[in-house]
Design a protein around this motif. Structure first.
Motif, PDB file in Angstrom:
ATOM      1  N   GLN A 257       0.816  -1.219   0.000  1.00 27.08           N
ATOM      2  CA  GLN A 257       0.000   0.000   0.000  1.00 27.08           C
ATOM      3  C   GLN A 257       0.847   1.265   0.000  1.00 27.08           C
ATOM      4  OE1 GLN A 257      -3.077   0.117   2.913  1.00 27.08           O
ATOM      5  NE2 GLN A 257      -3.906   2.039   2.179  1.00 27.08           N
ATOM      6  N   SER A 258       1.930   1.278   0.717  1.00 22.43           N
ATOM      7  CA  SER A 258       2.755   2.495   0.738  1.00 22.43           C
ATOM      8  C   SER A 258       3.406   2.750  -0.623  1.00 22.43           C
ATOM      9  CB  SER A 258       3.818   2.405   1.834  1.00 22.43           C
ATOM     10  OG  SER A 258       4.689   1.319   1.575  1.00 22.43           O
ATOM     11  N   GLN A 259       3.719   1.678  -1.370  1.00 22.48           N
ATOM     12  CA  GLN A 259       4.323   1.852  -2.685  1.00 22.48           C
ATOM     13  C   GLN A 259       3.315   2.398  -3.691  1.00 22.48           C
ATOM     14  OE1 GLN A 259       5.739  -2.205  -3.109  1.00 22.48           O
ATOM     15  NE2 GLN A 259       7.875  -1.479  -3.076  1.00 22.48           N
TER      16      GLN A 259
ATOM     17  N   ALA B 128       0.507   3.889  -3.114  1.00 20.65           N
ATOM     18  CA  ALA B 128      -0.088   5.161  -2.688  1.00 20.65           C
ATOM     19  C   ALA B 128       0.709   6.341  -3.237  1.00 20.65           C
ATOM     20  CB  ALA B 128      -0.162   5.228  -1.175  1.00 20.65           C
ATOM     21  N   SER B 129       2.018   6.151  -3.435  1.00 22.15           N
ATOM     22  CA  SER B 129       2.838   7.248  -3.954  1.00 22.15           C
ATOM     23  C   SER B 129       2.957   7.221  -5.477  1.00 22.15           C
ATOM     24  CB  SER B 129       4.233   7.181  -3.326  1.00 22.15           C
ATOM     25  OG  SER B 129       4.865   5.966  -3.679  1.00 22.15           O
TER      26      SER B 129
END
Length: 190
Positions: free
Chosen positions: A100-102, A104-105
């Protein structure tokens, strides 16, 4: 039955962002393909943007609660259960590659070869989906069983006819025997 477009859309913000896609536009004219491709991308992002998380809607769309949406655009004949299964597989493939962090950006398209493979595999839903494959085999087996039952019934009718004829022949041979016995009893052969 045809799958035209599969994609992953980041739908947690407006405007939604298409993160990955694959399409098969071979059924359209060469000159129309780029316009249709643009329309499919627009349509996928718009539907994902307007769909509540976890809701299934419209042109076979599946959305995850974390803001990521899997979109599948098909023709009307394509089975919706198989399209939703494809959307789930698309999401699984994307989630394996990016957390998700990858994603999301991310703000641009990334190519995922597995999406193109899924698009090709799901062009024939009977082969790609296990349940449809089993259903097709059951339908074929049912047809064979119906034909077998019909032929058994026909054989049974023929057997009944043969038994009836055999009884008639037996009765006629008994009558012939009695008639021959009477005819032979009056004459003595020396």
């Amino acid at each position: 039955m045809k799958v035209f477009f599969v994609g992953v859309v980041k739908a947690d913000s407006k405007p939604a962002t298409l993160l990955s896609k694959a399409s098969d536009l071979s059924s359209f004219s060469f000159f129309q393909r780029s316009s249709i491709q643009d329309f499919l991308c627009f349509f996928a992002t718009t539907i994902a943007e307007r769909t509540q998380p976890g809701q299934r809607q419209g042109i076979e769309e599946n959305s995850k609660p974390d803001g990521l949406a899997g979109t599948v655009i098909t023709d009307q004949e394509y089975p919706s259960r198989v399209a939703l299964s494809l959307a789930n597989k698309i999401m699984d493939e994307f989630s394996l590659l990016y957390n998700q962090s990858q994603w999301a950006s991310m703000n641009s398209l990334v190519e995922i070869p597995a999406l193109q493979k899924l698009l090709v595999d799901y062009q024939k839903p009977q082969q790609a989906d296990v349940i449809m494959n089993v259903q097709q085999e059951l339908d074929e087996t049912k047809v064979v069983l119906h034909k077998t039952i019909e032929s058994l019934l026909e054989r049974g009718e023929r057997l009944d006819s043969l038994v009836e004829r055999s009884n008639q022949l037996s009765d006629q041979s008994k009558m012939f025997y009695k008639t021959a016995k009477k005819a032979n009893s009056c004459c003595i052969i020396m």
